[in-house]
Design a protein around this motif. Structure first.
Motif, PDB file in Angstrom:
ATOM      1  N   LEU A  37       0.881  -0.813  -0.198  1.00 35.13           N
ATOM      2  CA  LEU A  37       0.499  -0.078  -0.136  1.00 35.13           C
ATOM      3  C   LEU A  37       0.893   1.131   0.130  1.00 35.13           C
ATOM      4  O   LEU A  37       0.403   2.071  -0.664  1.00 35.13           O
ATOM      5  CB  LEU A  37      -1.120  -0.186   0.795  1.00 35.13           C
ATOM      6  N   LEU A  38       2.129   1.166   0.593  1.00 36.52           N
ATOM      7  CA  LEU A  38       2.294   2.428   0.999  1.00 36.52           C
ATOM      8  C   LEU A  38       3.366   2.805  -0.606  1.00 36.52           C
ATOM      9  O   LEU A  38       3.905   3.345  -0.579  1.00 36.52           O
ATOM     10  CB  LEU A  38       3.763   1.864   1.798  1.00 36.52           C
ATOM     11  N   VAL A  39       3.709   1.467  -1.347  1.00 34.23           N
ATOM     12  CA  VAL A  39       4.780   1.306  -2.597  1.00 34.23           C
ATOM     13  C   VAL A  39       3.520   2.607  -3.457  1.00 34.23           C
ATOM     14  O   VAL A  39       4.279   2.816  -4.526  1.00 34.23           O
ATOM     15  CB  VAL A  39       4.916   0.304  -2.588  1.00 34.23           C
ATOM     16  N   VAL A  40       2.006   1.564  -3.492  1.00 26.48           N
ATOM     17  CA  VAL A  40       0.980   1.834  -4.425  1.00 26.48           C
ATOM     18  C   VAL A  40       1.065   3.757  -4.076  1.00 26.48           C
ATOM     19  O   VAL A  40       1.083   4.696  -5.380  1.00 26.48           O
ATOM     20  CB  VAL A  40      -0.432   1.756  -4.042  1.00 26.48           C
ATOM     21  N   PHE A  41       1.581   4.523  -2.823  1.00 27.39           N
ATOM     22  CA  PHE A  41       1.303   5.375  -2.396  1.00 27.39           C
ATOM     23  C   PHE A  41       1.728   6.434  -3.115  1.00 27.39           C
ATOM     24  O   PHE A  41       1.355   8.000  -3.574  1.00 27.39           O
ATOM     25  CB  PHE A  41       0.684   5.713  -1.414  1.00 27.39           C
ATOM     26  N   ASP A  42       3.478   5.552  -2.998  1.00 25.40           N
ATOM     27  CA  ASP A  42       5.014   6.722  -3.500  1.00 25.40           C
ATOM     28  C   ASP A  42       4.546   6.312  -5.374  1.00 25.40           C
ATOM     29  O   ASP A  42       5.080   7.587  -5.254  1.00 25.40           O
ATOM     30  CB  ASP A  42       5.186   5.665  -3.050  1.00 25.40           C
ATOM     31  N   HIS A  43       4.550   5.764  -5.875  1.00 25.62           N
ATOM     32  CA  HIS A  43       4.700   5.433  -7.412  1.00 25.62           C
ATOM     33  C   HIS A  43       3.010   6.788  -7.508  1.00 25.62           C
ATOM     34  O   HIS A  43       2.858   7.082  -8.438  1.00 25.62           O
ATOM     35  CB  HIS A  43       3.562   4.292  -7.669  1.00 25.62           C
ATOM     36  N   ILE A  44       1.759   6.632  -6.933  1.00 23.14           N
ATOM     37  CA  ILE A  44       0.356   7.844  -7.308  1.00 23.14           C
ATOM     38  C   ILE A  44       1.473   9.438  -7.251  1.00 23.14           C
ATOM     39  O   ILE A  44       0.757   9.892  -8.353  1.00 23.14           O
ATOM     40  CB  ILE A  44      -0.303   7.612  -5.810  1.00 23.14           C
ATOM     41  N   MET A  45       2.346   9.232  -5.996  1.00 19.41           N
ATOM     42  CA  MET A  45       2.586  10.280  -5.478  1.00 19.41           C
ATOM     43  C   MET A  45       3.518  11.317  -6.301  1.00 19.41           C
ATOM     44  O   MET A  45       3.446  12.044  -7.361  1.00 19.41           O
ATOM     45  CB  MET A  45       4.109  10.856  -4.384  1.00 19.41           C
ATOM     46  N   TYR A  46       4.123   9.990  -7.357  1.00 19.11           N
ATOM     47  CA  TYR A  46       5.266  10.146  -8.551  1.00 19.11           C
ATOM     48  C   TYR A  46       4.112  10.907  -9.818  1.00 19.11           C
ATOM     49  O   TYR A  46       4.700  11.507 -10.430  1.00 19.11           O
ATOM     50  CB  TYR A  46       6.366   8.605  -8.887  1.00 19.11           C
ATOM     51  N   ASP A  47       3.327   9.812  -9.902  1.00 19.14           N
ATOM     52  CA  ASP A  47       2.442  10.530 -11.363  1.00 19.14           C
ATOM     53  C   ASP A  47       2.199  11.610 -10.751  1.00 19.14           C
ATOM     54  O   ASP A  47       2.090  12.675 -12.194  1.00 19.14           O
ATOM     55  CB  ASP A  47       1.144   9.258 -11.363  1.00 19.14           C
ATOM     56  N   LEU A  48       1.403  11.977  -9.806  1.00 19.04           N
ATOM     57  CA  LEU A  48       1.151  12.917  -9.669  1.00 19.04           C
ATOM     58  C   LEU A  48       2.016  14.398 -10.069  1.00 19.04           C
ATOM     59  O   LEU A  48       1.192  15.394 -10.175  1.00 19.04           O
ATOM     60  CB  LEU A  48       0.758  13.548  -8.150  1.00 19.04           C
ATOM     61  N   TYR A  49       2.947  13.935  -9.679  1.00 18.21           N
ATOM     62  CA  TYR A  49       4.441  14.548  -9.717  1.00 18.21           C
ATOM     63  C   TYR A  49       4.596  15.150 -11.655  1.00 18.21           C
ATOM     64  O   TYR A  49       5.291  16.279 -11.642  1.00 18.21           O
ATOM     65  CB  TYR A  49       5.132  14.514  -8.868  1.00 18.21           C
ATOM     66  N   ALA A  50       4.787  13.532 -11.633  1.00 11.30           N
ATOM     67  CA  ALA A  50       5.239  13.959 -13.028  1.00 11.30           C
ATOM     68  C   ALA A  50       4.310  14.530 -13.804  1.00 11.30           C
ATOM     69  O   ALA A  50       4.431  15.364 -15.196  1.00 11.30           O
ATOM     70  CB  ALA A  50       6.124  12.012 -13.405  1.00 11.30           C
ATOM     71  N   TYR A  51       3.132  14.220 -13.614  1.00 10.77           N
ATOM     72  CA  TYR A  51       1.889  13.878 -15.256  1.00 10.77           C
ATOM     73  C   TYR A  51       1.163  15.319 -15.393  1.00 10.77           C
ATOM     74  O   TYR A  51       0.425  16.227 -15.741  1.00 10.77           O
ATOM     75  CB  TYR A  51       1.403  12.646 -15.043  1.00 10.77           C
ATOM     76  N   LYS A  52       0.866  15.688 -13.513  1.00 12.54           N
ATOM     77  CA  LYS A  52       0.485  16.957 -12.737  1.00 12.54           C
ATOM     78  C   LYS A  52       0.682  18.072 -12.644  1.00 12.54           C
ATOM     79  O   LYS A  52       0.335  18.995 -11.921  1.00 12.54           O
ATOM     80  CB  LYS A  52      -0.957  16.498 -12.116  1.00 12.54           C
ATOM     81  N   SER A  53       2.333  17.853 -11.916  1.00 12.55           N
ATOM     82  CA  SER A  53       2.801  18.950 -11.146  1.00 12.55           C
ATOM     83  C   SER A  53       2.339  19.440 -10.163  1.00 12.55           C
ATOM     84  O   SER A  53       1.852  20.490  -9.971  1.00 12.55           O
ATOM     85  CB  SER A  53       3.146  20.028 -12.786  1.00 12.55           C
ATOM     86  N   MET A  54       1.475  18.512  -9.439  1.00 12.80           N
ATOM     87  CA  MET A  54       0.860  19.091  -8.194  1.00 12.80           C
ATOM     88  C   MET A  54       1.644  19.678  -6.998  1.00 12.80           C
ATOM     89  O   MET A  54       2.355  18.607  -6.557  1.00 12.80           O
ATOM     90  CB  MET A  54       0.393  18.157  -7.802  1.00 12.80           C
ATOM     91  N   ASP A  55       1.933  20.701  -6.482  1.00 13.91           N
ATOM     92  CA  ASP A  55       2.313  20.671  -4.923  1.00 13.91           C
ATOM     93  C   ASP A  55       2.838  19.970  -3.809  1.00 13.91           C
ATOM     94  O   ASP A  55       4.154  19.734  -3.964  1.00 13.91           O
ATOM     95  CB  ASP A  55       1.620  22.423  -4.826  1.00 13.91           C
ATOM     96  N   PHE A  56       1.767  19.445  -3.748  1.00  9.60           N
ATOM     97  CA  PHE A  56       2.194  18.286  -3.096  1.00  9.60           C
ATOM     98  C   PHE A  56       2.789  17.027  -2.882  1.00  9.60           C
ATOM     99  O   PHE A  56       3.734  16.927  -2.495  1.00  9.60           O
ATOM    100  CB  PHE A  56       0.271  17.402  -2.357  1.00  9.60           C
ATOM    101  N   ALA A  57       2.259  16.793  -3.819  1.00 13.23           N
ATOM    102  CA  ALA A  57       3.442  15.646  -4.604  1.00 13.23           C
ATOM    103  C   ALA A  57       4.483  15.924  -5.124  1.00 13.23           C
ATOM    104  O   ALA A  57       5.509  15.426  -5.085  1.00 13.23           O
ATOM    105  CB  ALA A  57       2.377  15.038  -6.162  1.00 13.23           C
ATOM    106  N   THR A  58       4.618  17.410  -5.411  1.00 16.59           N
ATOM    107  CA  THR A  58       6.627  17.523  -5.414  1.00 16.59           C
ATOM    108  C   THR A  58       6.822  17.624  -4.505  1.00 16.59           C
ATOM    109  O   THR A  58       8.123  17.082  -4.470  1.00 16.59           O
ATOM    110  CB  THR A  58       6.152  19.228  -6.534  1.00 16.59           C
ATOM    111  N   TRP A  59       6.548  18.635  -3.273  1.00 17.06           N
ATOM    112  CA  TRP A  59       7.103  18.313  -2.221  1.00 17.06           C
ATOM    113  C   TRP A  59       7.117  17.029  -1.648  1.00 17.06           C
ATOM    114  O   TRP A  59       8.803  17.065  -0.939  1.00 17.06           O
ATOM    115  CB  TRP A  59       6.540  19.431  -1.006  1.00 17.06           C
ATOM    116  N   TYR A  60       6.989  16.736  -1.823  1.00 21.84           N
ATOM    117  CA  TYR A  60       6.833  14.706  -1.098  1.00 21.84           C
ATOM    118  C   TYR A  60       7.857  14.163  -1.973  1.00 21.84           C
ATOM    119  O   TYR A  60       8.612  13.434  -1.186  1.00 21.84           O
ATOM    120  CB  TYR A  60       5.130  13.852  -1.632  1.00 21.84           C
TER     121      TYR A  60
END
Length: 254
Positions: A37-60
């Motif tokens: 579950l933590l791995v999936v969460f980490d990958h979701i944050m990467y996708d939000l960072y790489a494809y959506k440039s969301m501030d929270f995902a970028t900070w994370y």
């Protein structure tokens, strides 16, 4: 007129089907479920960072603690996988399945990179490869005593801390040639080297020799709320393979 005899069949004593949660070592499935579950969460944050440039995902993604915690989760996952070899009926087959999946991932992601699909998603070697090679090596020693496993672990420790840095310098590190299983020529995708994670795999295998000899849970009580997490823990391989297949195109095309 002949007498007829009525033969009564005795009722068949059918044992109730035992569910996976009740017959498996639930603490292993539970911890493995938390890890995936933590791995999936980490990958979701990467996708939000790489494809959506969301501030929270970028900070994370640039958070220093994330890298430390990621390493801890991977070490725990490899340790649990080492324990699981004790419960596997056929580690040879298990190793071959994992290596076959790793080969398919390598082929598909490299084709995707060559064709420009979803950007640079090439995966040369990752956790499935680590577990496949580790399980294959363990299969040679599973009939041996724990001392043989300890010898393999110590060799891996020495290689990681003495030989590997020398090879790293000789090949120029990440800027030099790609050395299979040891390091990539650049840190990308979901790459994960064999060392030092194989050390924790064999540490888990040795731990199991002492504490899971009877293949029974160390915890006496099971709680109902553990069931969904244990279910996830029993299907970590499927979840690991499928979640990015779904998430990457989803975030890419949105």
């Amino acid at each position: 007129m002949s007498d007829s005899t009525l033969i009564l069949e005795e009722p068949v004593d059918r044992k109730p089907k035992v569910k996976a949660f009740d017959k498996r070592v639930h603490e292993i499935d539970f911890l493995r479920g938390i890890c995936i579950l933590l791995v999936v969460f980490d990958h979701i944050m990467y996708d939000l960072y790489a494809y959506k440039s969301m501030d929270f995902a970028t900070w994370y993604w640039h958070w220093t603690a994330r890298e430390v915690f990621r390493e801890f989760v991977l070490f725990v996952f490899c340790f649990l996988s080492g324990i699981s070899t004790t419960f596997s009926r056929n580690n040879w087959r298990r190793a071959c399945e994992l290596l076959l999946i790793m080969g398919l991932i390598l082929f598909v992601t490299n084709i995707g990179t060559a064709w420009g699909i979803f950007g640079n998603i090439s995966i040369e070697f990752n956790v499935i490869g680590v577990l496949g090679v580790s399980t294959l090596l363990y299969a040679f020693f599973e009939k041996k005593s724990w001392r043989a496993l300890l010898g393999v672990l110590l060799i891996c420790v020495l290689f990681t801390n003495i030989a590997l840095p020398m090879l790293y310098d000789a090949f120029g590190g990440y800027g030099g040639a790609y050395v299979p299983f040891l390091w990539a020529n650049k840190n990308y995708g979901d790459y994960m080297p064999l060392f030092p994670y194989i050390i924790w795999f064999f540490a888990g295998a040795i731990f199991a020799r002492f504490y899971y000899q009877n293949k029974q849970s160390l915890l006496k009580h099971k709680f109902f709320w553990e069931r969904p997490i244990c279910f996830i823990g029993r299907h970590t391989l499927i979840i690991y393979i499928c979640h990015q297949i779904i998430l990457t195109p989803l975030f890419y095309f949105i």
